[in-house]
Each structure stands twice: as C-alpha cells, then as structure tokens.
Design an enzyme around this catalytic site. Sequence first.
Site, short mmCIF file in Angstrom:
data_model
loop_
_atom_site.label_atom_id
_atom_site.label_comp_id
_atom_site.label_asym_id
_atom_site.label_seq_id
_atom_site.Cartn_x
_atom_site.Cartn_y
_atom_site.Cartn_z
N PHE B 39 -0.74 -3.13 -3.79
CA PHE B 39 -0.51 -2.07 -2.81
C PHE B 39 -1.79 -1.79 -2.04
CE2 PHE B 39 2.63 -1.61 -6.13
CZ PHE B 39 3.79 -1.34 -5.44
N VAL B 77 -2.88 -0.99 -7.46
CA VAL B 77 -3.21 -0.17 -6.29
C VAL B 77 -4.68 -0.40 -5.96
CG1 VAL B 77 -3.42 2.21 -5.47
CG2 VAL B 77 -1.50 1.58 -6.94
N CYS B 78 -4.96 -0.73 -4.71
CA CYS B 78 -6.34 -1.00 -4.31
C CYS B 78 -7.21 0.25 -4.46
CB CYS B 78 -6.41 -1.46 -2.86
SG CYS B 78 -8.09 -1.49 -2.21
N VAL B 79 -8.33 0.12 -5.14
CA VAL B 79 -9.16 1.28 -5.43
C VAL B 79 -9.77 1.89 -4.16
CG1 VAL B 79 -11.20 -0.14 -6.00
CG2 VAL B 79 -11.02 2.20 -6.86
N ALA B 82 -7.08 3.59 -2.27
CA ALA B 82 -6.61 4.74 -3.06
C ALA B 82 -7.58 5.91 -2.97
CB ALA B 82 -6.41 4.33 -4.51
#
Lengths: 136, 130
Positions: B39, B77-79, B82
Amino acid sequence: MSEQIKKFMYLNRRAPYGTIYAWESLEVVLIGAAFDQDVSLAFLDDGVFQLVKGQDTAEVDMKNFSPTYQALGDYDVTKLFVEKESLEERGLTLDDLMPLTYEDEDDDWAEKDSIKVVSRAELADIMEEQDVMFSF
Amino acid sequence: MKFAIQVNEGPYQHQATDSAYQFTKAALEGGHEVMRVFFYHDGVNNGTKLTTPPQDDRNIVNRWSELAKKYDLDMVVCVAAAQRRGIVDEGEMQRNGKDAENIADNFRISGLGQLVEAGIQSERLVVFGD
C-alpha cells in the site's frame, strides 16, 4: 543484494506539485537503487514538468524536490526517457529541462547526458522490453 | 502465477482499492500466489482500523484484514507514506512519540524496499491506481 536483475521502469505521468505522486515515485527510485536492478525512468504526459529547470515552490510552500533528480546519476540511475510528443504538446523543448548527467564508469568516467528524448513509438518499444513497470 | 499487488489510492475515494481487493481475492481463489500487497501513496489509508463506513456499505479495511487472515497474505503499508498520513502501529507510535496507534489487523508497516523486492520476486507486479 538480489538474486536476479530485472528491467525496472518507473513511469512518471503527473506534474510535480499538484499531487504527491512525483515525489513519492522518486522515493521509490532512490530506495530501489540499492537493489542493483536495470532501472530506467520515463517521463510522459504532465510528468515531463517534473524535469523543468528553474522550479521555484516558495510561493506554494511546498518542498522543491527537483534538485534530487540531479543526484540520480550518483545512484546509477542514468536512463531517463522523456517523451517527445508530451514535451511538444506542452510547448516544451529539451532546453527547458534540467541538464542531468552521469559519469560513465565504462568510458573513463566521461560525463554523459542522462536524459534522452524519445518518440511515443520508441517509448512504447522500450516499455515492451521491461520486466516490471511502476506507474506513478 | 506469483503476483505482487500495489495499491496507490485510498479507500472509498477511488475504485482502485476495490479493484485491487477483487483482483487479489480472485487470484487467491484461483489458486495463484499473491506474495505481497503493498500500500503506497493514499493507499496506506486502507490500513486504518478507525475506518467506520455506514453499515450498508462495504467495509474495505475489514475486508482486507479478513482476506489476509484467510490466506496468510502479507499486507505491507509503506512507512514513509504512512508517517505523512497518520497510519501508526505500536512501534511507530513509540518511535514518533504519538499517543495512539491505528493499524488494522494483519497489516504491517515497512519500507519501500518491500515494494522493490516484490517487483523482483514476483512474476507480475500489478499496480492499481489512477
């Protein structure tokens, strides 16, 4: 680092500041450079605006990330294809773009242009050769 | 076929996330492997458990969580994306001095390297976005 080398292409289709796609695409390119893949970038549609020189974002209070493109050569990202028709449709020429270069280690570190203007048909052929396409 | 999926748009705003879910579900039901769903951009908003859609609408976040549970799906989820958008797990909460976390079940926060790796290791990377 990785067991195989694939041809990775990052498609940049949007203007640099209206949305975050351009900047977050560049972040993937920079991280991805560590994986030693055969990387190229394509700039088409409004994506060609990402490379326009003299960007000044002070009035819109956004981070001007255009200098980051200058660093791509140091990350061994040296193939930037810009679609000719997209430039023309927007009244732009190669002279409107930032001069981006890299040092070719196979040619006595000669400084070479990273940007190559290609036609829509040529770009389609280049896309056809890719293993992985990231579209932003 | 070994797929990797990239989701670039947020839930409800854009059909991309619905299409990504339907594609992933169909691939898994068809016996294919989905080695990762990644994501990115506003797609990270698929991973907040605070989502509360009206009862007569689909619950996109829960739907992902349930699919991941059923198929042991790796949902990342991409940090960086995010952090910008306030998607936080326990580790990020502590690291960034926040007083809450909101990551939904079976999502995990990790780096962009996971996306590049998915491109390398899968046979097809399928991108859902605008």
